[in-house]
Design a protein around this motif. Structure first.
Motif, mmCIF file in Angstrom:
data_model
loop_
_atom_site.group_PDB
_atom_site.id
_atom_site.type_symbol
_atom_site.label_atom_id
_atom_site.label_comp_id
_atom_site.label_asym_id
_atom_site.label_seq_id
_atom_site.Cartn_x
_atom_site.Cartn_y
_atom_site.Cartn_z
ATOM 1 N N THR A 136 15.670 121.567 83.941
ATOM 2 C CA THR A 136 15.177 120.365 84.602
ATOM 3 C C THR A 136 13.694 120.496 84.947
ATOM 4 O O THR A 136 13.056 119.514 85.296
ATOM 5 C CB THR A 136 15.973 120.083 85.890
ATOM 6 O OG1 THR A 136 15.880 121.229 86.745
ATOM 7 C CG2 THR A 136 17.434 119.797 85.570
ATOM 8 N N GLU A 137 13.157 121.709 84.834
ATOM 9 C CA GLU A 137 11.730 121.950 85.084
ATOM 10 C C GLU A 137 10.922 121.205 84.025
ATOM 11 O O GLU A 137 11.315 121.130 82.862
ATOM 12 C CB GLU A 137 11.431 123.453 85.020
ATOM 13 C CG GLU A 137 9.968 123.829 85.180
ATOM 14 C CD GLU A 137 9.370 123.379 86.495
ATOM 15 O OE1 GLU A 137 8.455 122.518 86.459
ATOM 16 O OE2 GLU A 137 9.816 123.858 87.544
ATOM 17 N N THR A 138 9.784 120.662 84.413
ATOM 18 C CA THR A 138 8.954 119.910 83.470
ATOM 19 C C THR A 138 7.637 120.604 83.122
ATOM 20 O O THR A 138 6.972 120.203 82.167
ATOM 21 C CB THR A 138 8.639 118.507 84.023
ATOM 22 O OG1 THR A 138 7.949 118.650 85.272
ATOM 23 C CG2 THR A 138 9.923 117.694 84.204
ATOM 24 N N VAL A 139 7.249 121.620 83.865
ATOM 25 C CA VAL A 139 5.969 122.304 83.656
ATOM 26 C C VAL A 139 6.217 123.611 82.885
ATOM 27 O O VAL A 139 6.920 124.492 83.384
ATOM 28 C CB VAL A 139 5.264 122.590 84.994
ATOM 29 C CG1 VAL A 139 3.954 123.328 84.775
ATOM 30 C CG2 VAL A 139 5.044 121.298 85.763
ATOM 31 N N PRO A 140 5.662 123.740 81.671
ATOM 32 C CA PRO A 140 5.934 124.920 80.851
ATOM 33 C C PRO A 140 5.662 126.264 81.538
ATOM 34 O O PRO A 140 6.521 127.152 81.510
ATOM 35 C CB PRO A 140 5.021 124.725 79.640
ATOM 36 C CG PRO A 140 4.905 123.242 79.507
ATOM 37 C CD PRO A 140 4.854 122.750 80.934
ATOM 38 N N ASP A 141 4.484 126.432 82.143
ATOM 39 C CA ASP A 141 4.169 127.713 82.782
ATOM 40 C C ASP A 141 5.171 128.047 83.884
ATOM 41 O O ASP A 141 5.630 129.191 83.996
ATOM 42 C CB ASP A 141 2.756 127.703 83.379
ATOM 43 C CG ASP A 141 1.659 127.735 82.314
ATOM 44 O OD1 ASP A 141 1.968 127.854 81.110
ATOM 45 O OD2 ASP A 141 0.480 127.637 82.702
ATOM 46 N N TYR B 192 4.800 131.915 74.439
ATOM 47 C CA TYR B 192 4.398 132.850 75.504
ATOM 48 C C TYR B 192 4.720 134.265 75.058
ATOM 49 O O TYR B 192 5.861 134.559 74.687
ATOM 50 C CB TYR B 192 5.146 132.542 76.794
ATOM 51 C CG TYR B 192 4.750 131.233 77.431
ATOM 52 C CD1 TYR B 192 3.843 131.208 78.499
ATOM 53 C CD2 TYR B 192 5.274 130.036 76.990
ATOM 54 C CE1 TYR B 192 3.478 130.012 79.086
ATOM 55 C CE2 TYR B 192 4.910 128.832 77.581
ATOM 56 C CZ TYR B 192 4.009 128.826 78.628
ATOM 57 O OH TYR B 192 3.652 127.642 79.204
ATOM 58 N N HIS B 193 3.739 135.127 75.110
ATOM 59 C CA HIS B 193 3.927 136.539 74.820
ATOM 60 C C HIS B 193 4.124 137.230 76.169
ATOM 61 O O HIS B 193 3.250 137.139 77.047
ATOM 62 C CB HIS B 193 2.721 137.113 74.079
ATOM 63 C CG HIS B 193 2.498 136.428 72.765
ATOM 64 N ND1 HIS B 193 3.006 136.909 71.588
ATOM 65 C CD2 HIS B 193 1.853 135.275 72.452
ATOM 66 C CE1 HIS B 193 2.675 136.092 70.601
ATOM 67 N NE2 HIS B 193 1.971 135.091 71.102
ATOM 68 N N ILE B 194 5.242 137.893 76.312
ATOM 69 C CA ILE B 194 5.608 138.500 77.587
ATOM 70 C C ILE B 194 5.477 140.016 77.496
ATOM 71 O O ILE B 194 5.984 140.631 76.554
ATOM 72 C CB ILE B 194 7.070 138.130 77.964
ATOM 73 C CG1 ILE B 194 7.293 136.617 77.889
ATOM 74 C CG2 ILE B 194 7.437 138.691 79.322
ATOM 75 C CD1 ILE B 194 6.390 135.776 78.763
ATOM 76 N N GLU B 195 4.794 140.582 78.461
ATOM 77 C CA GLU B 195 4.677 142.038 78.574
ATOM 78 C C GLU B 195 4.896 142.415 80.029
ATOM 79 O O GLU B 195 4.334 141.783 80.933
ATOM 80 C CB GLU B 195 3.302 142.511 78.115
ATOM 81 C CG GLU B 195 3.060 142.290 76.628
ATOM 82 C CD GLU B 195 1.656 142.677 76.193
ATOM 83 O OE1 GLU B 195 0.919 143.280 77.004
ATOM 84 O OE2 GLU B 195 1.293 142.359 75.051
ATOM 85 N N ASN B 196 5.717 143.425 80.253
ATOM 86 C CA ASN B 196 6.014 143.897 81.612
ATOM 87 C C ASN B 196 6.478 142.751 82.514
ATOM 88 O O ASN B 196 6.042 142.622 83.652
ATOM 89 C CB ASN B 196 4.808 144.614 82.223
ATOM 90 C CG ASN B 196 4.380 145.801 81.402
ATOM 91 O OD1 ASN B 196 5.215 146.563 80.914
ATOM 92 N ND2 ASN B 196 3.085 145.953 81.205
#
Length: 124
Positions: free
Chosen positions: A88-93, A26-30
């Motif tokens: 514990t989260e399973t969803v990447p997004d 994931y490329h993160i901006e702002n």
């Protein structure tokens, strides 16, 4: 900023980061997701099958999120200035969005033993 999420099946967060060969980058901006790309490693590039000081395609990420990892991998990531996060989260997004807003549910990193010793010898 770049965040890597271990996801061997490309849908869910992988429990064993050391053997994982597929990572969402994931490329993160702002403080939000600007782009997401799949990175596929060879078996030899996985954490489990590579040497701690070898260069890795993951060296340029700042955070690695997984469902589980051992203390050895955590130390290896720390040596490369990569924050290790076990969730514990399973969803990447959802994991990345929650990490960015400070609400990601995490769990302690447990000592990890395989029950066997690793020789990790180079066949040069």
């Amino acid at each position: 900023m770049k965040i890597a999420v271990a996801s061997q099946n490309r849908r869910d967060i992988t429990e064993h980061a050391g053997r994982c060969r597929k990572f969402w980058i994931y490329h993160i901006e702002n403080d939000s997701i600007a782009d997401k790309q799949l990175l596929e490693l060879t078996k030899e590039q996985s954490f489990h099958d590579s040497f701690p000081h070898d260069p890795s395609p993951l060296d340029d990420v700042q955070v690695l999120i997984a469902g589980g990892m051992g203390s050895g991998l955590v130390r290896r990531l720390e040596d490369k200035n990569i924050e290790a996060v076990v969730t514990t989260e399973t969803v990447p997004d959802r994991a990345v969005e929650s990490y960015l807003n400070g609400s990601l549910v995490t769990r302690a990193i447990e000592p990890h033993e395989h029950g066997h010793r690793h020789a990790h010898e180079r066949g040069d």
